[in-house]
Design an enzyme around this catalytic site. Sequence first.
Site, PDB file in Angstrom:
ATOM      1  N   LEU A 211       0.129  -0.748   2.652  1.00 54.67           N
ATOM      2  CA  LEU A 211       0.820  -1.130   1.422  1.00 54.67           C
ATOM      3  C   LEU A 211       2.114  -1.871   1.720  1.00 54.67           C
ATOM      4  CD1 LEU A 211       0.061   1.898  -0.860  1.00 54.67           C
ATOM      5  CD2 LEU A 211      -0.767  -0.444  -1.034  1.00 54.67           C
ATOM      6  N   ALA A 212       2.861  -1.416   2.722  1.00 53.77           N
ATOM      7  CA  ALA A 212       4.131  -2.073   3.026  1.00 53.77           C
ATOM      8  C   ALA A 212       3.883  -3.477   3.574  1.00 53.77           C
ATOM      9  CB  ALA A 212       4.932  -1.236   4.012  1.00 53.77           C
TER      10      ALA A 212
ATOM     11  N   SER B 196      -5.255  16.582  -2.054  1.00 51.25           N
ATOM     12  CA  SER B 196      -4.041  16.023  -2.635  1.00 51.25           C
ATOM     13  C   SER B 196      -3.146  17.057  -3.326  1.00 51.25           C
ATOM     14  CB  SER B 196      -4.433  14.964  -3.664  1.00 51.25           C
ATOM     15  OG  SER B 196      -3.328  14.645  -4.447  1.00 51.25           O
TER      16      SER B 196
ATOM     17  N   ARG C 251       6.893  20.225  -0.697  1.00 49.01           N
ATOM     18  CA  ARG C 251       5.921  20.521   0.362  1.00 49.01           C
ATOM     19  C   ARG C 251       6.465  21.420   1.462  1.00 49.01           C
ATOM     20  NH1 ARG C 251       3.392  14.426   0.716  1.00 49.01           N
ATOM     21  NH2 ARG C 251       2.397  14.607  -1.316  1.00 49.01           N
TER      22      ARG C 251
ATOM     23  N   GLU D  66       6.334   3.457   6.081  1.00 49.76           N
ATOM     24  CA  GLU D  66       6.490   4.720   6.818  1.00 49.76           C
ATOM     25  C   GLU D  66       7.089   4.499   8.204  1.00 49.76           C
ATOM     26  OE1 GLU D  66       3.005   7.273   6.631  1.00 49.76           O
ATOM     27  OE2 GLU D  66       3.886   8.708   8.031  1.00 49.76           O
TER      28      GLU D  66
ATOM     29  N   ARG E  21       9.908  14.402   2.469  1.00 47.74           N
ATOM     30  CA  ARG E  21       9.525  13.415   1.457  1.00 47.74           C
ATOM     31  C   ARG E  21       8.852  14.107   0.277  1.00 47.74           C
ATOM     32  NH1 ARG E  21       4.852  11.057   0.053  1.00 47.74           N
ATOM     33  NH2 ARG E  21       3.657  11.556   1.941  1.00 47.74           N
TER      34      ARG E  21
ATOM     35  N   LEU F 208       4.054   5.866  -1.211  1.00 49.59           N
ATOM     36  CA  LEU F 208       3.483   4.627  -1.744  1.00 49.59           C
ATOM     37  C   LEU F 208       4.575   3.844  -2.455  1.00 49.59           C
ATOM     38  CD1 LEU F 208       0.046   5.914  -3.124  1.00 49.59           C
ATOM     39  CD2 LEU F 208       0.645   5.162  -0.831  1.00 49.59           C
TER      40      LEU F 208
HETATM   41  C1  FAD Z   1      -4.583  11.638   3.431  1.00 54.78           C
HETATM   42  C2  FAD Z   1      -3.292  11.058   2.941  1.00 54.78           C
HETATM   43  C3  FAD Z   1      -3.040  10.987   1.588  1.00 54.78           C
HETATM   44  C4  FAD Z   1      -1.831  10.468   1.121  1.00 54.78           C
HETATM   45  N1  FAD Z   1      -1.599  10.418  -0.221  1.00 54.78           N
HETATM   46  C5  FAD Z   1      -0.437   9.894  -0.676  1.00 54.78           C
HETATM   47  C6  FAD Z   1      -0.173   9.806  -2.075  1.00 54.78           C
HETATM   48  O1  FAD Z   1      -0.979  10.187  -2.907  1.00 54.78           O
HETATM   49  N2  FAD Z   1       1.009   9.272  -2.462  1.00 54.78           N
HETATM   50  C7  FAD Z   1       1.946   8.812  -1.578  1.00 54.78           C
HETATM   51  O2  FAD Z   1       2.984   8.325  -1.990  1.00 54.78           O
HETATM   52  N3  FAD Z   1       1.701   8.875  -0.248  1.00 54.78           N
HETATM   53  C8  FAD Z   1       0.547   9.396   0.224  1.00 54.78           C
HETATM   54  N4  FAD Z   1       0.315   9.454   1.568  1.00 54.78           N
HETATM   55  C9  FAD Z   1       1.243   8.785   2.497  1.00 54.78           C
HETATM   56  C10 FAD Z   1       0.989   7.276   2.465  1.00 54.78           C
HETATM   57  O3  FAD Z   1      -0.387   7.027   2.354  1.00 54.78           O
HETATM   58  C11 FAD Z   1       1.498   6.566   3.711  1.00 54.78           C
HETATM   59  O4  FAD Z   1       2.787   6.984   4.014  1.00 54.78           O
HETATM   60  C12 FAD Z   1       1.532   5.060   3.460  1.00 54.78           C
HETATM   61  O5  FAD Z   1       0.290   4.606   2.969  1.00 54.78           O
HETATM   62  C13 FAD Z   1       1.916   4.305   4.708  1.00 54.78           C
HETATM   63  O6  FAD Z   1       1.829   2.928   4.417  1.00 54.78           O
HETATM   64  P1  FAD Z   1       2.326   1.848   5.464  1.00 54.78           P
HETATM   65  O7  FAD Z   1       2.041   0.530   4.844  1.00 54.78           O
HETATM   66  O8  FAD Z   1       3.715   2.149   5.863  1.00 54.78           O
HETATM   67  O9  FAD Z   1       1.418   2.075   6.751  1.00 54.78           O
HETATM   68  P2  FAD Z   1      -0.186   2.165   6.962  1.00 54.78           P
HETATM   69  O10 FAD Z   1      -0.942   2.146   5.688  1.00 54.78           O
HETATM   70  O11 FAD Z   1      -0.392   3.311   7.888  1.00 54.78           O
HETATM   71  O12 FAD Z   1      -0.540   0.824   7.686  1.00 54.78           O
HETATM   72  C14 FAD Z   1      -0.197   0.581   9.024  1.00 54.78           C
HETATM   73  C15 FAD Z   1      -0.693  -0.790   9.396  1.00 54.78           C
HETATM   74  O13 FAD Z   1      -0.135  -1.145  10.646  1.00 54.78           O
HETATM   75  C16 FAD Z   1      -1.131  -1.623  11.509  1.00 54.78           C
HETATM   76  N5  FAD Z   1      -0.701  -1.333  12.869  1.00 54.78           N
HETATM   77  C17 FAD Z   1      -0.125  -0.199  13.348  1.00 54.78           C
HETATM   78  N6  FAD Z   1       0.184  -0.340  14.643  1.00 54.78           N
HETATM   79  C18 FAD Z   1      -0.196  -1.575  14.988  1.00 54.78           C
HETATM   80  C19 FAD Z   1      -0.151  -2.308  16.198  1.00 54.78           C
HETATM   81  N7  FAD Z   1       0.388  -1.799  17.315  1.00 54.78           N
HETATM   82  N8  FAD Z   1      -0.651  -3.564  16.200  1.00 54.78           N
HETATM   83  C20 FAD Z   1      -1.195  -4.117  15.078  1.00 54.78           C
HETATM   84  N9  FAD Z   1      -1.247  -3.466  13.905  1.00 54.78           N
HETATM   85  C21 FAD Z   1      -0.761  -2.216  13.869  1.00 54.78           C
HETATM   86  C22 FAD Z   1      -2.398  -0.930  11.073  1.00 54.78           C
HETATM   87  O14 FAD Z   1      -3.519  -1.665  11.480  1.00 54.78           O
HETATM   88  C23 FAD Z   1      -2.199  -0.912   9.563  1.00 54.78           C
HETATM   89  O15 FAD Z   1      -2.628  -2.146   9.029  1.00 54.78           O
HETATM   90  C24 FAD Z   1      -0.874  10.011   2.041  1.00 54.78           C
HETATM   91  C25 FAD Z   1      -1.129  10.069   3.409  1.00 54.78           C
HETATM   92  C26 FAD Z   1      -2.320  10.614   3.856  1.00 54.78           C
HETATM   93  C27 FAD Z   1      -2.529  10.764   5.324  1.00 54.78           C
END
Ligand code: FAD
Length: 641
Positions: free
Chosen positions: A51-52, A292, A338, A433, A443, A449
Amino acid sequence: MELYREGDPIRDEAAPDGPIETRWERRKFAATLVNPANRRKLTVIVVGTGLAGGAAAATLAEAGYRVRSYCYQDSPRRAHSIAAQGGINAAKNYRNDGDSVYRLFYDTVKGGDFRARESNVYRLAEVSANIIDQCVAQGVPFAREYGGLLDNRSFGGTQVSRTFYARGQTGQQLLLGAYQAMERQIAAGNIAMFARHEMLELIVVDGRARGIVVRDLVTGAVSTEFADAVVLASGGYGNVFFLSTNAKGCNVTATWRAHRKGALFANPCYTQIHPTCIPESGTHQSKLTLMSESLRNDGRVWVPRTAGDTRAPGDIPEDERDYYLERMYPAFGNLVPRDIASRAAKNVCDEGHGVGPGGLGVYLDFADAIARLGRHAVEEKYGNLFEMYQRITGEDPYRVPMRIYPAVHYTMGGLWVDYDLQSTIPGLFVIGEANFSDHGANRLGASALMQGLADGYFVLPNTIRDYLATGPFPDISDGSAVASVRAAVEDRLGKLLSINGDRTVDSFHRELGRIMWEYCGMERTEEGLTKAIALIRGLREEFWIRVKVPGTGEELNQNLERAGRVADFFELAELMCIDALHRRESCGGHFRAESQTADGEALRHDDEFSYVAAWAYGPVPTLHKEELTFEHVHPSTRSYK
Ligand SMILES: Cc1cc2nc3c(=O)[nH]c(=O)nc-3n(C[C@H](O)[C@H](O)[C@H](O)COP(=O)(O)OP(=O)(O)OC[C@H]3O[C@@H](n4cnc5c(N)ncnc54)[C@H](O)[C@@H]3O)c2cc1C
């Protein structure tokens, strides 16, 4: 032995002062603009398509910058964000139940146990409402009420309903929105997308982040990629515990490599243990499954009143059940944050009231909700979660209560960033994250999200332009510095392949995870953490002698990928323990057994520890403290009673 040394304090130089309500507006205005013709000459690398990263890449490309986007999955829309279930917070006050930007700000600072920056959290709350509008405009199918308005539910640590959701698949639907926005820009030629590419190193030239070294995971080819700025959106590091609710691929490599190149790592010990996960069932497991937090809106948590009671839940009469969260925290009941719910579950299990195999479980019971709302209504809200539970456990949660237990879920720590989301390496920005910025020591549910999308759609695109306006920067592609970084990556891959020992990568990872869970998990002590550091060091040494990585570097080789990630987890794990050891207080998810109140609640020491711990890499890490000040939400003992 000296575990760490203390360096100079640091400050967030980008943080505006003055009235908190106008800080973000003023910062945006002060940030230099880049004219549209010049944007086309500037390139930004975005690592991560969750998402980020997805939101950031789409927004920067839409603004006219050239974007190069990387992820290790086979498609950007398989980023771990897709797993998010329960929802996303926003201060829209659709329910007219007393919510406001200020209340979301207040709840988040308090929920984080007064270990987050007020300015950042206020901005997050302020931007939250825009996120929902943006996503609705993209077509994200949020749940709606009968009259057509977007529906809301509650998450832990709040007494209002501000969580927007799409059944139990909120992350997936939001990610599809961001992904479509990215796809539009990929088709327009503004985003060059590199799926199945893993960043293995950061390129820093003349003190600025100028690119990355990546490995094509299919062919094994290692290449250098250049840009005017680099954005890391690489997610959290919960998998250092081996078992967690994170997707199996989540890892720390991108941020850890940047840390080794000079970016400070903040609050690494702040880990979130989620109270409602399906309990571990054996050593065959490679991950754990979240149920959840939204389920705590309607599910009631209980254990048998009598320790060691092995009767089936249906045979235990009402007056022999202990709805312990409702009893201990009448104001918030099952919706306490939590960290509090997790510790309470651990305590009742430690006292012998746990249910299921090994007594490591508590019930999450929907019988009352089904009687009150009807099975259909419960199915509408949570159907996919119930189905997932049934598939994994073989038990029907419409008939018998779910069994749940805490598990590692989220990491509040991450690379240190200033208000502009820029790390201590100029030109390196960190979002989602992967940074440490907004959640303090705990958190609140549905806020990850919110933060990821706030960073990606609204914050970063406004702050990075202030930096990019000073570019474009000189061409660096021929420099010897770049060649040596790439050679170092190739050497490391070669070394991992050449050890040819007798232990699998996974066996090391599993053992590391056990050490972390035992000593740096839900409860931490000085003795345990000291022991953990010694164990981690020993295991890391063994890894570099005994690990076996079959296959070659010139092909798809998941053992090689995992070996590199586990090697970085070892170094991170040690820093997490050092951070946890030095913070001789309890706050949020960091519970030091030596620092608790008479009734077992976390006991902070604001006079000594009201700071962000930002660590510099070195054989002996250096601690830089960023003092936290609270002008609006005054630190108090958190009470959810
Ligand atoms: C089961 C579960 C349910 C959740 N439910 C919720 C919810 O309902 N509400 C809420 O607010 N939060 C929820 N969370 C937390 C939330 O989903 C995450 O904190 C958030 O989606 C992280 O988003 P992000 O974009 O920071 O990273 P991510 O979605 O983890 O994306 C990381 C990206 O980085 C890339 N990447 C990483 N390292 C490398 C590398 N070395 N080289 C190339 N690419 C790399 C990956 O390929 C990926 O594309 C939940 C988490 C889990 C585990």
